[in-house]
Design an enzyme around this catalytic site. Structure first.
Site, PDB file in Angstrom:
ATOM      1  N   ASN A   1       0.865  -1.180   0.000  1.00 14.51           N
ATOM      2  CA  ASN A   1       0.000   0.000   0.000  1.00 14.51           C
ATOM      3  C   ASN A   1       0.901   1.229   0.000  1.00 14.51           C
ATOM      4  O   ASN A   1       1.500   1.570   1.021  1.00 14.51           O
ATOM      5  CB  ASN A   1      -0.895  -0.037   1.260  1.00 14.51           C
ATOM      6  N   TRP A   2       0.999   1.846  -1.159  1.00 11.61           N
ATOM      7  CA  TRP A   2       1.929   2.980  -1.292  1.00 11.61           C
ATOM      8  C   TRP A   2       1.372   4.262  -0.676  1.00 11.61           C
ATOM      9  O   TRP A   2       2.070   5.274  -0.634  1.00 11.61           O
ATOM     10  CB  TRP A   2       2.258   3.221  -2.774  1.00 11.61           C
ATOM     11  N   LYS A   3       0.114   4.236  -0.255  1.00 16.90           N
ATOM     12  CA  LYS A   3      -0.528   5.409   0.349  1.00 16.90           C
ATOM     13  C   LYS A   3      -0.325   6.639  -0.547  1.00 16.90           C
ATOM     14  O   LYS A   3      -0.301   6.499  -1.772  1.00 16.90           O
ATOM     15  CB  LYS A   3      -0.020   5.609   1.777  1.00 16.90           C
TER      16      LYS A   3
ATOM     17  N   HIS B   1      -9.625   1.099   5.133  1.00 15.59           N
ATOM     18  CA  HIS B   1      -8.345   1.349   5.806  1.00 15.59           C
ATOM     19  C   HIS B   1      -8.567   2.337   6.953  1.00 15.59           C
ATOM     20  O   HIS B   1      -9.339   3.296   6.817  1.00 15.59           O
ATOM     21  CB  HIS B   1      -7.319   1.902   4.803  1.00 15.59           C
TER      22      HIS B   1
ATOM     23  N   GLU C   1      -6.883   4.736   8.032  1.00 13.40           N
ATOM     24  CA  GLU C   1      -6.605   6.144   7.725  1.00 13.40           C
ATOM     25  C   GLU C   1      -7.818   6.795   7.067  1.00 13.40           C
ATOM     26  O   GLU C   1      -8.095   7.975   7.290  1.00 13.40           O
ATOM     27  CB  GLU C   1      -5.347   6.250   6.840  1.00 13.40           C
TER      28      GLU C   1
ATOM     29  N   GLU D   1      -5.304  -4.791  10.775  1.00 12.05           N
ATOM     30  CA  GLU D   1      -4.294  -3.732  10.902  1.00 12.05           C
ATOM     31  C   GLU D   1      -4.544  -2.966  12.197  1.00 12.05           C
ATOM     32  O   GLU D   1      -5.320  -1.991  12.196  1.00 12.05           O
ATOM     33  CB  GLU D   1      -4.403  -2.763   9.716  1.00 12.05           C
TER      34      GLU D   1
ATOM     35  N   GLY E   1       2.651   2.428  10.927  1.00 11.19           N
ATOM     36  CA  GLY E   1       3.611   3.519  10.803  1.00 11.19           C
ATOM     37  C   GLY E   1       4.343   3.862  12.091  1.00 11.19           C
ATOM     38  O   GLY E   1       4.982   4.905  12.184  1.00 11.19           O
TER      39      GLY E   1
ATOM     40  N   SER F   1       3.594  -1.962  10.452  1.00 10.33           N
ATOM     41  CA  SER F   1       5.041  -2.020  10.653  1.00 10.33           C
ATOM     42  C   SER F   1       5.668  -3.352  10.238  1.00 10.33           C
ATOM     43  O   SER F   1       6.584  -3.854  10.889  1.00 10.33           O
ATOM     44  CB  SER F   1       5.401  -1.678  12.111  1.00 10.33           C
TER      45      SER F   1
ATOM     46  N   GLY G   1       2.843  -1.053   4.343  1.00 11.98           N
ATOM     47  CA  GLY G   1       2.832   0.372   4.020  1.00 11.98           C
ATOM     48  C   GLY G   1       4.237   0.866   3.722  1.00 11.98           C
ATOM     49  O   GLY G   1       4.785   0.632   2.643  1.00 11.98           O
ATOM     50  N   GLY G   2       4.852   1.513   4.704  1.00  9.26           N
ATOM     51  CA  GLY G   2       6.157   2.153   4.515  1.00  9.26           C
ATOM     52  C   GLY G   2       7.198   1.274   3.831  1.00  9.26           C
ATOM     53  O   GLY G   2       7.896   1.736   2.910  1.00  9.26           O
TER      54      GLY G   2
HETATM   55  P1  13P Z   1       3.047   0.542   7.742  1.00 14.10           P
HETATM   56  O1  13P Z   1       3.554  -0.734   7.133  1.00 14.10           O
HETATM   57  O2  13P Z   1       3.735   1.760   7.246  1.00 14.10           O
HETATM   58  O3  13P Z   1       2.987   0.434   9.237  1.00 14.10           O
HETATM   59  O4  13P Z   1       1.523   0.719   7.234  1.00 14.10           O
HETATM   60  C1  13P Z   1       0.649  -0.345   7.338  1.00 14.10           C
HETATM   61  C2  13P Z   1      -0.565  -0.027   6.562  1.00 14.10           C
HETATM   62  O5  13P Z   1      -1.335   0.852   6.916  1.00 14.10           O
HETATM   63  C3  13P Z   1      -0.792  -0.775   5.318  1.00 14.10           C
HETATM   64  O6  13P Z   1      -2.071  -0.550   4.818  1.00 14.10           O
END
Ligand code: 13P
Length: 259
Positions: free
Chosen positions: A9-11, A95, A97, A167, A173, A213, A234-235
């Site tokens: 997930n590149w956000k 998600h 967020e 999640e 994050g 993470s 994510g990251g």
């Molecule tokens: P991180 O891997 O950056 O913690 O993010 C997880 C996430 O929200 C994937 O959708």
């Protein structure tokens, strides 16, 4: 046997040039991934470019959300039909967020889920508790409420087309991942609910990903936990070598469980 699935997930990251370069590096590093499925979810603006880079190869394309209608006067939105048209086969829904920043409700997420399935997009439904909810012992009721609301009224077969992602908000994050034991416990609980909401067979077949993470140095342990069927990253998905290492660890676990 559930084939592990790794979703990047590149956000809200990546210019067109950066997205092309990242997708190209992942494609070149994973020419023939075996025993694992891989999906990249860039931002809307990069979908077409990444679709071109991935071509007809094994890495699939997904989006980070969609609207619940096929078309209409919805300024700024993107429909499931548009996602299919640009080459998406997957879409992330619910998600945390988006729940928090955009105010997406369980009811809206349910509508999106139905729309995605109607367009033959495979939804990844995200659920997870906040740190405060976990402190108060509300982890199970929180994810249960999200799951029940998300799947309410769906036909049993439709539930079979969904992937779940646990999640925990406190792990996203932050660099603090849930332990395999903590995640496994929640995944087992979710699988039990799927048995009730759909069937035992569908519950056994449904992949439940862990997200929060995930990095190259913890992915192996997480995916080795029998209840964890892959990762939503994510990251660490923004760095090609790190993401490729995560996929390879999942593939190793997938291959080993086939033996
Ligand atoms: P991180 O891997 O950056 O913690 O993010 C997880 C996430 O929200 C994937 O959708």
């Amino acid at each position: 046997m559930r084939t592990p699935l790794i979703v990047g997930n590149w956000k809200m990251h990546g210019t067109l040039g950066e997205a092309r370069a990242l997708a190209g590096a992942v494609r070149d590093g994973l020419k023939r991934p075996r025993g694992v499925e891989v999906v990249l979810c860039p931002s809307f603006t990069a979908l077409a470019a990444v679709a071109e880079v991935l071509g007809t190869g094994p890495i699939q394309l997904g989006a980070q959300t969609c609207h619940h209608e096929a078309a209409g006067a919805h300024t700024g939105e993107v429909s499931p039909a548009m996602l299919v048209d640009v080459g998406c086969r997957w879409v992330l829904l619910g998600h945390s967020e988006r729940r928090k920043e955009i105010g997406e409700s369980d009811g809206l997420i349910y509508q999106k889920l139905r729309a995605a399935l109607a367009h033959k997009l495979r939804p990844v439904l995200c659920v997870g508790e906040t740190a405060e909810e976990r402190r108060q012992g509300l982890t199970f009721p929180t994810v249960e409420g999200q799951l029940r609301a998300g799947l309410a009224g769906l036909a049993v077969d439709a539930i079979g087309g969904i992937v779940l992602a646990y999640e925990p908000v406190w792990a996203i994050g932050t660099g603090v991942n849930a332990t395999p034991g903590q995640a496994g416990e929640v995944h087992g609980y979710l699988r039990g609910l799927l048995s009730e909401l759909a069937s035992k067979e569908i519950a056994q077949k449904t992949r439940i990903l862990y997200g929060g993470s995930v990095k190259a140095d913890n992915a192996g342990d997480l995916v080795a936990e029998p209840e964890i069927d892959g990762a939503l990253v994510g990251g660490a998905s923004l760095n090609a070598p790190g993401f490729i290492a995560i996929v390879k660890q999942a593939a190793r676990v997938g291959a080993a469980s086939k033996e």
